[in-house]
Design a protein around this motif. Structure first.
Motif, PDB file in Angstrom:
ATOM      1  N   TYR A  88       0.851  -1.191   0.000  1.00 19.77           N
ATOM      2  CA  TYR A  88       0.000   0.000   0.000  1.00 19.77           C
ATOM      3  C   TYR A  88       0.889   1.244   0.000  1.00 19.77           C
ATOM      4  O   TYR A  88       1.604   1.516   0.962  1.00 19.77           O
ATOM      5  N   THR A  89       0.809   2.009  -1.074  1.00 19.30           N
ATOM      6  CA  THR A  89       1.678   3.176  -1.192  1.00 19.30           C
ATOM      7  C   THR A  89       1.242   4.301  -0.259  1.00 19.30           C
ATOM      8  O   THR A  89       2.058   5.144   0.104  1.00 19.30           O
ATOM      9  N   ASN A  90      -0.043   4.355   0.128  1.00 19.09           N
ATOM     10  CA  ASN A  90      -0.468   5.413   1.045  1.00 19.09           C
ATOM     11  C   ASN A  90       0.010   5.144   2.473  1.00 19.09           C
ATOM     12  O   ASN A  90      -0.074   6.026   3.327  1.00 19.09           O
ATOM     13  N   GLY A  93       5.148   5.970   3.094  1.00 18.96           N
ATOM     14  CA  GLY A  93       5.446   7.353   2.775  1.00 18.96           C
ATOM     15  C   GLY A  93       6.150   8.036   3.927  1.00 18.96           C
ATOM     16  O   GLY A  93       6.626   7.389   4.858  1.00 18.96           O
ATOM     17  N   PRO A 100       8.250   7.490  -0.617  1.00 12.87           N
ATOM     18  CA  PRO A 100       7.114   7.108  -1.463  1.00 12.87           C
ATOM     19  C   PRO A 100       7.571   6.325  -2.681  1.00 12.87           C
ATOM     20  O   PRO A 100       8.623   6.591  -3.252  1.00 12.87           O
ATOM     21  N   ILE A 101       6.760   5.374  -3.090  1.00 15.80           N
ATOM     22  CA  ILE A 101       7.087   4.541  -4.238  1.00 15.80           C
ATOM     23  C   ILE A 101       6.706   5.263  -5.526  1.00 15.80           C
ATOM     24  O   ILE A 101       5.622   5.821  -5.635  1.00 15.80           O
ATOM     25  N   TYR A 103       5.522   5.098  -9.257  1.00 16.76           N
ATOM     26  CA  TYR A 103       4.807   4.137 -10.078  1.00 16.76           C
ATOM     27  C   TYR A 103       5.607   3.729 -11.303  1.00 16.76           C
ATOM     28  O   TYR A 103       6.443   4.476 -11.795  1.00 16.76           O
ATOM     29  N   THR A 117       2.366  -1.337 -11.419  1.00 18.69           N
ATOM     30  CA  THR A 117       0.987  -0.974 -11.123  1.00 18.69           C
ATOM     31  C   THR A 117       0.037  -1.557 -12.171  1.00 18.69           C
ATOM     32  O   THR A 117       0.447  -2.046 -13.208  1.00 18.69           O
ATOM     33  N   TYR A 127      -3.928   3.106  -4.717  1.00 18.54           N
ATOM     34  CA  TYR A 127      -2.783   3.312  -3.825  1.00 18.54           C
ATOM     35  C   TYR A 127      -2.062   2.008  -3.502  1.00 18.54           C
ATOM     36  O   TYR A 127      -1.644   1.781  -2.365  1.00 18.54           O
ATOM     37  N   THR A 128      -1.920   1.146  -4.468  1.00 16.33           N
ATOM     38  CA  THR A 128      -1.145  -0.077  -4.260  1.00 16.33           C
ATOM     39  C   THR A 128      -0.212  -0.308  -5.446  1.00 16.33           C
ATOM     40  O   THR A 128      -0.474   0.161  -6.554  1.00 16.33           O
ATOM     41  N   LYS A 310      -5.347   9.267   0.535  1.00 19.07           N
ATOM     42  CA  LYS A 310      -3.931   9.450   0.868  1.00 19.07           C
ATOM     43  C   LYS A 310      -3.737  10.029   2.270  1.00 19.07           C
ATOM     44  O   LYS A 310      -2.681   9.869   2.859  1.00 19.07           O
TER      45      LYS A 310
END
Length: 330
Positions: A88-90, A93, A100-101, A103, A117, A127-128, A310
């Motif tokens: 989960y990118t959210n 962070g 943060p990743i 994309y 993605t 957000y994954t 987010k």
């Protein structure tokens, strides 16, 4: 070959879509031109040998508490974050101390574990990012508690077929669990023909016309779920010479990138797999030990701890805070 998991030799094999309105999910999953990833698996995805080593890494400690509502138990270690299929990118962070990743769409990954993605193209949780896995996958044993994702996309042409069963992806790291019950495994969609003798798959690939009779036959035979172990219809199963995904069927690269599960007890037109959200079969917590409070107004599978947006602030364990304070003093 049909695999009845009551007799499968892979009984001890461990387990593991959700997106809402198409415009909303696509806005999040189309960041622009592909660019080089600013991190490597070695940097971002460490292995924690003991529970104490996780407590001494506040960013990852907070991540797992935010996702599962608890610190993984001692018997979960060594804990390899590279074994996750979904991140989960959210939650990854600045607030949890991790960069943060960036994309990677629309490019496709090449090595197992590479991030990317829009794995499915239409049914991905906002957000994954996915970490590349390649099939064919091994069948899950009966009554395996597996992490999954499911998305109810109202603009997807095949949504009506989900009333015959809820389609999910096996997704270790999703934080959302399902007990597969008594389960049957096939390699590809067209092998559903064996459940309905005399019926044939017209297109020899997706076989939408077989879903209703085949799944009804599986239910009558006492199965709760059907697994698809080697069906290659994900976005990056078709790539051109530059490594970009394409809808051209002549560009099939032979890769199956997802393990599909159909819950014959569910209704996939709803993100909770059930019209009545509090009747969901999803479970939450580490290993699915907690009840799931699911919300059908969200676009994808969810279990209370997984929030949309987010700006969600992770729930921080007092143990994580204590370890973080000690690290700052040191």
């Amino acid at each position: 070959q049909l695999v009845d998991n009551a007799r499968s030799p892979h009984r001890k094999h461990p387990g593991g879509g959700s997106g809402g309105h198409r415009k909303d999910s696509e806005r999040r999953c189309h960041p622009g031109p592909a660019r080089r990833m600013p991190w490597s698996n070695r940097q971002l995805l460490p292995t924690f040998e003991t529970q104490q080593s996780l407590l001494e890494s506040p960013p990852w400690c907070h991540y797992f508490v935010s996702l599962y509502g608890e610190i993984p138990p001692a018997d979960a270690f060594p804990l390899r974050t590279s074994d996750l299929w979904l991140v989960y990118t959210n939650l990854v962070g600045a607030r949890v101390g991790l960069a943060p990743i960036t994309y990677m769409a629309p490019a496709c990954p090449r090595r197992v574990g590479d991030p990317y993605t829009r794995m499915s193209r239409t049914h991905d949780i906002p957000y994954t990012v996915s970490l590349l896995r390649k099939g064919p996958f091994q069948p899950l044993a009966d009554h395996t508690m597996v992490e999954v994702t499911h998305c109810s996309n109202p603009r997807w042409a095949g949504l009506s077929n989900e009333r015959f069963g809820s389609w999910l992806y096996r997704s270790p790291g999703s934080g959302i669990f399902l007990d597969v019950g008594r389960t049957l495994a096939v390699r590809r969609h067209r092998e559903l023909e064996r459940l309905v003798p005399g019926r044939r798959c017209p297109d020899r690939f997706q076989c939408w016309q077989l879903y209703k009779p085949a799944f009804e036959a599986a239910r009558r035979a006492g199965y709760d779920t059907v697994q698809m172990l080697n069906h290659p219809d994900q976005r990056c199963a078709f790539t051109n010479a530059r490594g970009f995904s394409t809808l051209n069927s002549s560009h099939f690269n032979g890769q199956t990138l997802a393990h599909e599960i159909v819950d014959l007890r569910g209704d996939g037109r709803y993100s909770c797999g059930s019209k009545i959200a509090n009747e969901t079969r999803y479970r939450a917590g580490w290993g699915g030990a907690r009840p799931c409070v699911c919300n059908n107004t969200l676009p994808c599978s969810n279990c209370a701890l997984i929030k949309k947006g987010k700006k969600r602030r992770p729930q921080l364990s007092s143990q994580c805070r204590h370890a973080e304070a000690n690290n700052k003093k040191g």
